[in-house]
Scaffold this active site. Sequence first.
Site: not given
Length: 403
Positions: A195, A361
């Site tokens: 990511d 998050c």
Amino acid sequence: MSEASVLRAGFPLLAANPGLHYLDSAATAQIHRAALDAVVCHETLSRANVLRGSHRLAEAADQAFDAARRRVARFLNANSAEEVIFTSGATAALNLVAHAFGATLRPGDRVLISQAEHHSNFVPWQMLRDRAGIELDLLPVTASGELDPAALPRLLSARTRLVAVTQCSNVTGAWTDVAAIVAAARRVGAKVLLDGAQAVQHGPQDVRALGIDFYAFSGHKCFGPGGVGVLWGKAEVLAALPPFLGGGGMIDEVAPQRSTWAELPRRFEAGTPPIAQAVGLASALDWMMALDWTDIHARETRLGAQAIEGLLRIPGVRLLGPAGTAARAPIISFDIAGLHPHDVCQVLDHHQLALRGGHHCAQPLLAALGVDACARASFALYNDEADVAALIDGVAAAVRTLA
Ligand code: PLP
């Protein structure tokens, strides 16, 4: 003019707000004029749908979209443009892998993620586990929030099909030791997804040198427009996967009973893609590729070190993440004893400081670090010493006001 001021002048929002200390680039980096101009130019002169029309505007849009794909491939040092899939962002790219690669997994197969993941690289795998009966393993983090490579041998097995981890934490800025992850994953035959959402704003990437199979990122975090992102995948890995979303553009042929799929990359781009946004993103990446990243990295590291040193002088401030700056991007998260980061960030806003406060998050990581929420200052190439000084003064003022 300092190098940072020259760079800052290329960002319309920052140029229009000279007093603003924008320290929230990990959430969204500001858009560079080159990207904005490219979007406006495309929408003004070449707006049409792609892959569908034969009039000259449609051809111009096709050419611009194809060129954008090649320009992204160049930024990533990909083998070919067909390995670049345009998505709406990193989240969509990660969900695409969870569905398309996930469809090839069988009950009992395993996916390894880490406790430091953004929810975008966490929740899609939990959802896959629940619908496909796979096992989800969690690489723990060290006390400073870094992925713990020592735990890899006991967590990897012949059933591990994928290791999906962040390249750089959006909370601590810690860089992942990608080489160690790739080497361990290859020993058991697992694929590797990185990511790259937080890494791309710190310079061009080389997916071949990284030795990975999938790479995901968002345009809005690398000085491009919102609403566009990229999934890069090795051609032979992508070619073996079924599509995720069905619709126009991703088929070879549709018959009443069954359909067949288009080749790469269209197989994974159902519906009208974000055309102007892809063109804008490519322009942002071209602009980045022309910069001197050695100088920029040196300044980003220096600013991070100054911010850490100044913040730690303020009573009650605790830094999250690695102690030094060597292993981290300039993302500085901190906790202030007795104060909620939302209140702190509201006070900082009155001082023209834009910081993010909350769980970012990344609730599993924050739980490991022993906090529910924290404030985060994230620096990018347009920040300078004045931003660090304002941050330290602002946090000291917030402590005086709220304590
Ligand atoms: N991964 C990381 C590490 C992030 O920091 C973010 C966004 O903050 C994402 C994924 C998701 O990006 P987006 O919301 O642009 O899809």
